[in-house]
Design a protein around this motif. Structure first.
Motif, PDB file in Angstrom:
ATOM      1  N   THR A 307       0.834  -1.203   0.000  1.00  0.00           N
ATOM      2  CA  THR A 307       0.000   0.000   0.000  1.00  0.00           C
ATOM      3  C   THR A 307       0.866   1.249   0.000  1.00  0.00           C
ATOM      4  O   THR A 307       0.615   2.197  -0.767  1.00  0.00           O
ATOM      5  N   ALA A 308       1.901   1.248   0.834  1.00  0.00           N
ATOM      6  CA  ALA A 308       2.809   2.395   0.891  1.00  0.00           C
ATOM      7  C   ALA A 308       3.548   2.575  -0.431  1.00  0.00           C
ATOM      8  O   ALA A 308       3.779   3.705  -0.885  1.00  0.00           O
ATOM      9  N   GLU A 309       3.918   1.461  -1.057  1.00  0.00           N
ATOM     10  CA  GLU A 309       4.632   1.528  -2.330  1.00  0.00           C
ATOM     11  C   GLU A 309       3.748   2.132  -3.422  1.00  0.00           C
ATOM     12  O   GLU A 309       4.173   3.034  -4.162  1.00  0.00           O
ATOM     13  N   MET A 310       2.519   1.626  -3.561  1.00  0.00           N
ATOM     14  CA  MET A 310       1.620   2.137  -4.596  1.00  0.00           C
ATOM     15  C   MET A 310       1.259   3.599  -4.328  1.00  0.00           C
ATOM     16  O   MET A 310       1.168   4.405  -5.252  1.00  0.00           O
ATOM     17  N   GLU A 311       1.041   3.936  -3.077  1.00  0.00           N
ATOM     18  CA  GLU A 311       0.731   5.313  -2.711  1.00  0.00           C
ATOM     19  C   GLU A 311       1.867   6.242  -3.126  1.00  0.00           C
ATOM     20  O   GLU A 311       1.634   7.345  -3.643  1.00  0.00           O
ATOM     21  N   HIS A 312       3.097   5.795  -2.926  1.00  0.00           N
ATOM     22  CA  HIS A 312       4.254   6.613  -3.284  1.00  0.00           C
ATOM     23  C   HIS A 312       4.356   6.771  -4.798  1.00  0.00           C
ATOM     24  O   HIS A 312       4.635   7.870  -5.303  1.00  0.00           O
ATOM     25  N   PHE A 313       4.136   5.680  -5.543  1.00  0.00           N
ATOM     26  CA  PHE A 313       4.196   5.762  -7.001  1.00  0.00           C
ATOM     27  C   PHE A 313       3.174   6.770  -7.517  1.00  0.00           C
ATOM     28  O   PHE A 313       3.492   7.624  -8.368  1.00  0.00           O
ATOM     29  N   VAL A 314       1.972   6.704  -7.013  1.00  0.00           N
ATOM     30  CA  VAL A 314       0.917   7.621  -7.450  1.00  0.00           C
ATOM     31  C   VAL A 314       1.284   9.058  -7.102  1.00  0.00           C
ATOM     32  O   VAL A 314       1.109   9.987  -7.905  1.00  0.00           O
ATOM     33  N   ASP A 315       1.808   9.271  -5.902  1.00  0.00           N
ATOM     34  CA  ASP A 315       2.215  10.606  -5.465  1.00  0.00           C
ATOM     35  C   ASP A 315       3.318  11.152  -6.376  1.00  0.00           C
ATOM     36  O   ASP A 315       3.277  12.322  -6.787  1.00  0.00           O
ATOM     37  N   CYS A 316       4.301  10.311  -6.709  1.00  0.00           N
ATOM     38  CA  CYS A 316       5.379  10.753  -7.591  1.00  0.00           C
ATOM     39  C   CYS A 316       4.848  11.121  -8.969  1.00  0.00           C
ATOM     40  O   CYS A 316       5.238  12.138  -9.552  1.00  0.00           O
ATOM     41  N   ALA A 317       3.958  10.289  -9.507  1.00  0.00           N
ATOM     42  CA  ALA A 317       3.427  10.515 -10.850  1.00  0.00           C
ATOM     43  C   ALA A 317       2.541  11.759 -10.910  1.00  0.00           C
ATOM     44  O   ALA A 317       2.602  12.532 -11.874  1.00  0.00           O
ATOM     45  N   GLY A 320       5.017  14.899  -8.781  1.00  0.00           N
ATOM     46  CA  GLY A 320       6.445  15.110  -9.000  1.00  0.00           C
ATOM     47  C   GLY A 320       7.294  14.916  -7.761  1.00  0.00           C
ATOM     48  O   GLY A 320       8.438  15.383  -7.697  1.00  0.00           O
ATOM     49  N   THR A 321       6.762  14.206  -6.764  1.00  0.00           N
ATOM     50  CA  THR A 321       7.528  13.915  -5.546  1.00  0.00           C
ATOM     51  C   THR A 321       8.750  13.065  -5.896  1.00  0.00           C
ATOM     52  O   THR A 321       8.653  12.141  -6.694  1.00  0.00           O
ATOM     53  N   PRO A 322       9.923  13.377  -5.337  1.00  0.00           N
ATOM     54  CA  PRO A 322      11.135  12.578  -5.622  1.00  0.00           C
ATOM     55  C   PRO A 322      10.916  11.105  -5.296  1.00  0.00           C
ATOM     56  O   PRO A 322      10.371  10.756  -4.244  1.00  0.00           O
ATOM     57  N   CYS A 323      11.329  10.240  -6.209  1.00  0.00           N
ATOM     58  CA  CYS A 323      11.067   8.806  -6.084  1.00  0.00           C
ATOM     59  C   CYS A 323      12.042   8.146  -5.111  1.00  0.00           C
ATOM     60  O   CYS A 323      13.247   8.377  -5.180  1.00  0.00           O
ATOM     61  N   LYS A 324      11.500   7.297  -4.246  1.00  0.00           N
ATOM     62  CA  LYS A 324      12.319   6.585  -3.270  1.00  0.00           C
ATOM     63  C   LYS A 324      12.895   5.280  -3.810  1.00  0.00           C
ATOM     64  O   LYS A 324      13.713   4.644  -3.133  1.00  0.00           O
ATOM     65  N   ALA A 325      12.489   4.873  -4.991  1.00  0.00           N
ATOM     66  CA  ALA A 325      12.995   3.639  -5.606  1.00  0.00           C
ATOM     67  C   ALA A 325      13.256   3.887  -7.090  1.00  0.00           C
ATOM     68  O   ALA A 325      12.603   3.305  -7.947  1.00  0.00           O
ATOM     69  N   PRO A 326      14.205   4.765  -7.393  1.00  0.00           N
ATOM     70  CA  PRO A 326      14.405   5.196  -8.776  1.00  0.00           C
ATOM     71  C   PRO A 326      15.078   4.142  -9.647  1.00  0.00           C
ATOM     72  O   PRO A 326      15.722   3.211  -9.151  1.00  0.00           O
TER      73      PRO A 326
END
Length: 353
Positions: A307-317, A320-326
């Motif tokens: 859930t945290a991973e998908m939430e982060h991907f959506v936030d980045c997309a 423009g939040t810096p990606c934690k798993a680039p």
């Protein structure tokens, strides 16, 4: 609220995990899904009420207005599916491992830069709550300078079968399937040092032990009794990084020993272990050796890791939040994985550029 329109590329087991996580988010719309297996496609689409269904990614990209793609296919197809989505102007989350080879991973990164689109790699352990707690202790200096880590992911009887044990589709066994997780996390917690060499050994002495009366814990839905097993079942590797940092990897599908997943880091002020029993810190206190067990069960910033991973991907997309798993980290991990297999093949240390 703007919603990210995502097209799912693949409808198998890990796609179902991703879709479960997306269901918890309000700013996501799963607009379409594709898979070459019609039965699996319809089963997953029915389960998650996805109306638009396609046999191929090309059809989906041609017919749908999407913002992003989530790539959950065989490892051998990660690169093509990801590059096609990036070239179509989409942000992409690609499951681990990033690719089948370093060359493919570098081509994926180049496509991301060429199209100015996000490419995030599915290093889900980075989003585990206890990983975040460990990083908090490390960032605040409690371990001092970390110079050694152990990356352990051992299954006693745990070859999934199906495409996982078919090297043509997967690229390898537990190294590329399981080891990738713990290599990535320990490297991240050590500060993402540059790898300089790898010395490794692999074996296939036990293989998948289909004769055992004990079931494997999890198998793909399309696995068959006659699926090939032509990957390693065990591997050990020493990964040397810059500034004298070292990681010891142990990973297996089959092993006559304890089944365990552990991430251990050792520094000048303390060490930390994360395993099924939780987290423990080994340190000194008033000139005594001391073991500290943080209470992590109610960590207020923690969420289920997918859930945290998908939430982060959506936030980045979306933001423009810096990606934690680039993707850049994905390329480095692919270099380590490829070096492990090359060192095991040759019997020699492999130097990394």
């Amino acid at each position: 609220m703007k919603k990210l329109r995502i097209g799912m590329v693949g409808a198998g087991n890990i796609a179902n995990v991703h879709l479960n996580a997306y269901q918890t988010l309000d700013n996501v719309e799963i607009a379409a899904i594709c898979d070459i297996n019609a039965e699996r496609l319809n089963e997953t689409a029915d389960l998650f009420n996805i109306e638009k269904r396609y046999a191929t990614e090309a059809e989906m990209l041609a017919n749908e207005q999407l913002d992003a793609a989530d790539v959950c296919v065989w490892n051998c197809n990660h690169a093509k599916c990801t590059i096609d989505a990036l070239d179509a102007g989409l942000h992409v989350l690609c499951e681990k491992p990033m690719a089948y080879s370093v060359k493919e991973a570098e081509e994926m990164l180049e496509a991301s830069k060429r199209n100015n689109k996000l490419l995030m790699i599915g290093f889900v352990l980075r989003f585990d709550p206890e990983s975040g707690i460990a990083k908090d202790f490390i960032d605040n200096g409690y371990l001092g300078d970390i110079y050694y880590s152990k990356a352990t992911y051992l299954r006693r009887h745990g070859s999934p079968g199906g495409w996982f044990s078919n090297k043509e589709l997967s690229g390898g066994g537990p190294v590329i399937d399981l080891g990738v997780h713990v290599i990535d996390l320990t490297r991240q917690l050590m500060g993402n040092p540059k790898p300089i060499s790898v010395f490794a050994s692999t074996s296939d002495c036990l293989k998948d032990r289909k004769y055992l009366k004990t079931n494997v814990g999890w198998i793909p839905k399309d696995a068959k009794p006659d699926d090939p097993f032509n990957v390693e079942d065990f591997a050990v590797a020493m990964i040397k990084y810059e500034d004298g940092k070292t990681t010891l990897l142990e990973t297996s599908y089959s092993l006559n020993g304890e089944q365990t997943t552990k991430k251990e880091l050792f520094g000048t002020k303390g060490g930390i272990k994360i395993d099924a029993d939780g987290m423990k810190i080994y340190t000194e206190w008033n000139n005594f050796l001391a073991d500290v067990t943080p209470h992590t069960e109610n960590y207020k910033f923690g969420k289920e890791m997918f859930t945290a991973e998908m939430e982060h991907f959506v936030d980045c997309a979306l933001n423009g939040t810096p990606c934690k798993a680039p993707a850049e980290d994905g390329v480095v991990i692919m270099k380590i994985l490829e070096a492990i297999y090359e060192s095991a093949r040759t019997g020699h240390e492999v130097l990394l550029k």
